[in-house]
Design a protein around this motif. Structure first.
Motif, mmCIF file in Angstrom:
data_model
loop_
_atom_site.group_PDB
_atom_site.id
_atom_site.type_symbol
_atom_site.label_atom_id
_atom_site.label_comp_id
_atom_site.label_asym_id
_atom_site.label_seq_id
_atom_site.Cartn_x
_atom_site.Cartn_y
_atom_site.Cartn_z
ATOM 1 N N PHE A 64 1.037 -1.316 0.151
ATOM 2 C CA PHE A 64 -0.013 0.029 0.185
ATOM 3 C C PHE A 64 0.894 1.187 0.027
ATOM 4 N N LEU A 65 0.513 2.129 -0.705
ATOM 5 C CA LEU A 65 1.484 3.459 -0.846
ATOM 6 C C LEU A 65 0.354 4.534 -0.806
ATOM 7 N N MET A 66 0.476 5.772 0.322
ATOM 8 C CA MET A 66 -0.025 6.790 0.325
ATOM 9 C C MET A 66 0.693 7.804 0.369
ATOM 10 N N ASN A 67 0.294 9.112 -0.433
ATOM 11 C CA ASN A 67 0.939 10.341 -0.213
ATOM 12 C C ASN A 67 -0.267 11.260 0.779
ATOM 13 N N ASN A 68 0.773 11.878 1.435
ATOM 14 C CA ASN A 68 0.018 12.715 2.343
ATOM 15 C C ASN A 68 0.663 14.340 2.620
ATOM 16 N N GLY A 69 -0.089 15.164 2.513
ATOM 17 C CA GLY A 69 0.457 16.508 2.720
ATOM 18 C C GLY A 69 1.028 17.129 1.476
ATOM 19 N N VAL A 97 -2.430 -0.880 -3.754
ATOM 20 C CA VAL A 97 -3.474 0.043 -3.861
ATOM 21 C C VAL A 97 -2.442 1.621 -3.613
ATOM 22 N N GLY A 98 -2.764 2.499 -4.571
ATOM 23 C CA GLY A 98 -1.929 3.732 -4.361
ATOM 24 C C GLY A 98 -2.832 4.852 -4.026
ATOM 25 N N ILE A 99 -2.855 5.737 -3.344
ATOM 26 C CA ILE A 99 -3.791 6.736 -2.869
ATOM 27 C C ILE A 99 -2.788 8.211 -2.581
ATOM 28 N N SER A 100 -3.491 9.294 -2.924
ATOM 29 C CA SER A 100 -2.892 10.723 -2.630
ATOM 30 C C SER A 100 -3.899 11.513 -2.039
ATOM 31 N N GLY A 101 -3.596 11.777 -0.958
ATOM 32 C CA GLY A 101 -4.487 12.968 -0.262
ATOM 33 C C GLY A 101 -5.843 12.613 -0.342
ATOM 34 N N SER A 102 -6.344 11.608 -0.221
ATOM 35 C CA SER A 102 -7.769 11.322 -0.302
ATOM 36 C C SER A 102 -8.364 11.157 1.073
#
Length: 202
Positions: A64-69, A97-102
């Motif tokens: 899992f990859l997530m981008n924050n901020g 799964v990859g998400i950004s600022g969601s």
């Protein structure tokens, strides 16, 4: 390259590398205290907001990859990821799964399949938050009691463009694509491209 530009770029690299090493601690802490079940290979650029209520459940698959901020996947309207899971609700995220600022606001159930990509500033709501009856909204207890919530399902290999909103009761079929800035109020068949407000087949 000018000396001052080179020095700036090197300092920036050092800062980002140091930040990503440090950020693992608060991310791990938030996952742990919210009893989130996490598969191997999680990567978090920045720190998300996680709030799982007492009887809520939240699980994340592998890789899992997530981008924050503001520092990561900079596409405008930067924010951390939000995972809010209320009592008796279940939020499930599959593998790769990859998400950004969601934002995922889960009153009942949100299920995300494998190999899904969710763009920056996407919001997934499985609830109306308030009753649709104007008289119920005048009374807090009636408002809560008559608020409708229905599970959201995002199947495998879906791609959701930035700044889209997915509403309650929606199923997005396998391999479907949602265009940026869409408001999805009804289910999308697999392998179709939908876009707009309200989102339609294009």
């Amino acid at each position: 390259m000018k000396t001052h530009v080179y020095i700036y770029k090197q300092l920036k690299k050092i800062y980002i590398i140091s930040y990503l090493k440090w950020v693992k601690i608060p991310v791990w802490f938030k996952l742990k205290v919210n009893d989130v079940q996490v598969g191997k290979g999680l990567r978090s650029n920045g720190v998300p907001v996680i709030d799982v209520w007492d009887t809520g459940k939240f699980s994340i698959g592998e890789n899992f990859l997530m981008n924050n901020g503001k520092r990561f996947n900079v596409i405008g309207r930067q924010q951390p990821c939000y995972f809010i899971v209320y009592n008796n609700a279940v939020l499930e995220i599959g593998n790769n799964v990859g998400i950004s600022g969601s934002a995922f606001i889960c009153f009942k159930g949100i299920s995300i399949g494998n190999n899904v990509r969710i763009g920056g500033n996407v919001a997934v709501y499985d609830t109306d938050f308030h009753s649709l009856n104007k008289y119920h909204r005048r009374d807090a207890k009636l408002d809560i009691a008559n608020t409708q919530s229905r599970k959201v399902i995002i199947e495998d290999d879906v791609f959701i463009g930035a700044h889209s909103t997915i509403l309650k009761g929606v199923t997005i079929g396998e391999g479907a694509i949602i265009g940026a800035g869409s408001v999805v109020a009804k289910s999308v068949p697999k392998n179709e491209i939908w876009a707009g407000n309200p989102a339609k087949f294009i």
